[in-house]
Scaffold this active site. Structure first.
Site, PDB file in Angstrom:
ATOM      1  N   TYR A  17     -13.838   7.880  -3.972  1.00  0.00           N
ATOM      2  CA  TYR A  17     -14.128   6.981  -5.087  1.00  0.00           C
ATOM      3  C   TYR A  17     -13.420   7.539  -6.309  1.00  0.00           C
ATOM      4  O   TYR A  17     -13.703   8.659  -6.733  1.00  0.00           O
ATOM      5  CB  TYR A  17     -15.637   6.879  -5.328  1.00  0.00           C
ATOM      6  CG  TYR A  17     -16.335   5.954  -4.365  1.00  0.00           C
ATOM      7  CD1 TYR A  17     -16.659   4.655  -4.742  1.00  0.00           C
ATOM      8  CD2 TYR A  17     -16.645   6.366  -3.081  1.00  0.00           C
ATOM      9  CE1 TYR A  17     -17.293   3.793  -3.857  1.00  0.00           C
ATOM     10  CE2 TYR A  17     -17.279   5.512  -2.189  1.00  0.00           C
ATOM     11  CZ  TYR A  17     -17.600   4.226  -2.579  1.00  0.00           C
ATOM     12  OH  TYR A  17     -18.228   3.384  -1.714  1.00  0.00           O
ATOM     13  N   HIS A 203     -21.347  -8.170   0.330  1.00  0.00           N
ATOM     14  CA  HIS A 203     -20.615  -6.922   0.603  1.00  0.00           C
ATOM     15  C   HIS A 203     -21.397  -6.005   1.534  1.00  0.00           C
ATOM     16  O   HIS A 203     -22.582  -5.723   1.299  1.00  0.00           O
ATOM     17  CB  HIS A 203     -20.332  -6.184  -0.706  1.00  0.00           C
ATOM     18  CG  HIS A 203     -19.589  -4.888  -0.507  1.00  0.00           C
ATOM     19  ND1 HIS A 203     -18.273  -4.840  -0.126  1.00  0.00           N
ATOM     20  CD2 HIS A 203     -19.986  -3.600  -0.629  1.00  0.00           C
ATOM     21  CE1 HIS A 203     -17.880  -3.573  -0.032  1.00  0.00           C
ATOM     22  NE2 HIS A 203     -18.913  -2.809  -0.323  1.00  0.00           N
TER      23      HIS A 203
END
Length: 389
Positions: A17, A203
């Site tokens: 990330y 998602h």
């Protein structure tokens, strides 16, 4: 206006990330974002799994403004905690979105301050092959107007907190996990006349096969807000609803994800990596409210009792001395253990995350050990029209 990373040397690890603070163009007058679309670098189409852009609601110190590194780095400054207001979200397979003509997402026009604003772009890289030498400059392209529209747009994140409290046993072709946005939270976070949801983006990670969000008005009705019965994690489009759905204070939004772990040999836990799972729905709405995130997770007390039950009744080597991950991994998942897990998720108390755009919980309530909504005794209203993609 584009908000992108710049020449990121993507690490060879499977999951990264990456966070970058971006200075936005100076806008002394308020503008409206009327839509956005992805800008994915050539060659990064299978590398960028999803991304989000957060607007910083407070001024940033100089030590924060140049941050450009992994989001979990020890060097990440604390000052970035004010950057949690979502202004754009994208996932693999999606295109973009343009808002209804009566609504736009506000940006700029900071009264009494410098016109400078900052945003944070967060990208999830899935480098499954562990390749080195990959460079990426992906992000979002925003379309703005000075002609302010009637309503301000907001985005609320629904579903489950991505923590290891949620687990899917191995060998399960249709295992459900549910996240709640309870009436208690919408009562606190939504305006008296409610909001109108006009779009939705579902998602999960790689084992998701169906995602559904139910709109429940207690003692009145249950209706489907969005239901993808053939969900694919490689095609996570933003769907415009055929007509806006009004959600009032006291309503509930219940998001259920179905996972297929029939090809996995170990338990799958909630979390950030591609081999963990998520269950989310980003809903786009107007007029904007203070509510930014409305998700849940099973409570600590409920989970403690479950692990104790696994030890006493089924002989699992679970213990208070172990982490949640270790306890789940200590269970041999047979038919009885799976049934007990399903019962815990269906009946156990939950913790409600009810957060504002500053990233903190909306005050005034204890959000722990709450009872989940049970809407199953009411028949959902069906839709005879297709969602617009």
């Amino acid at each position: 206006m584009e908000v992108r990373v710049s020449g990121v040397q993507v690490p060879s690890s499977e999951t990264t990330y990456w966070c970058r603070v971006v200075r936005l163009p100076e806008m002394r007058e308020q503008h409206h974002i009327i839509g956005y679309e992805p800008v994915i670098s050539k060659g990064s189409e299978g590398l960028v799994h999803h991304l989000e852009v957060f607007l910083c609601v407070e001024d940033l110190s100089e030590s924060v403004r140049d941050y450009d590194a992994p989001c979990n780095s020890e060097t990440k400054p604390l000052g970035m905690t004010s950057c949690r207001k979502v202004i754009g979200a994208w996932a693999m397979g999606a295109t973009g979105i343009f808002y209804p003509s009566e609504a736009g997402l506000p940006i700029g026009g900071r009264s009494g301050r410098s016109g400078t604003q900052y945003a944070v772009i967060e990208l999830h890289y899935n480098n499954a092959a562990g390749k080195s030498g990959l460079v990426d400059s992906s992000g979002l392209r925003f379309y703005l107007t000075r002609r302010l529209r009637k309503f301000d747009v907001g985005i609320i994140e629904l579903g489950l907190d991505y923590l290891p409290y949620s687990a899917v046993p191995p060998g399960e072709p249709r295992f459900e996990l549910t996240g709640f946005c309870l009436p208690k939270c919408t009562n606190e976070g939504l305006p008296p006349d409610g909001i109108k949801i006009f779009a939705s983006q579902l998602h999960t990670h790689t084992t998701g096969v169906r995602v559904k969000t139910i709109h429940h008005r207690p003692r009145h009705f249950v209706r489907v807000l969005n239901d993808d019965k053939h969900y694919s994690p490689h095609f996570q489009e933003i769907r415009l609803l055929p007509e806006p759905i009004r959600v009032l204070p006291g309503d509930a939004l219940v998001t259920t994800c179905t996972f297929d772990t029939s090809k996995r040999r170990n338990v799958t836990l909630g979390g950030l990596t591609i081999n963990n799972e998520m269950c989310l729905n980003y809903v786009f709405y107007y007029p904007k409210s203070q509510l930014e995130l409305c998700k849940s997770i099973v409570s600590d007390n409920t989970l403690d009792r479950f692990f104790k039950k696994m030890n006493v009744l089924y002989g699992a080597e679970t213990s208070r001395k172990k982490t949640i991950e270790e306890n789940y991994q200590s269970i041999e998942w047979g038919r009885m253990e799976v049934a007990a897990l399903k019962h815990m998720y269906r009946t156990g108390r939950i913790h409600q995350s009810c957060n504002s755009s500053s990233g903190v919980e909306i005050s005034g309530h204890n959000w722990d050990n709450l009872k989940p909504i049970d809407y199953r005794n009411q028949e959902p209203e069906t839709r005879d029209y297709r969602l617009h993609i």
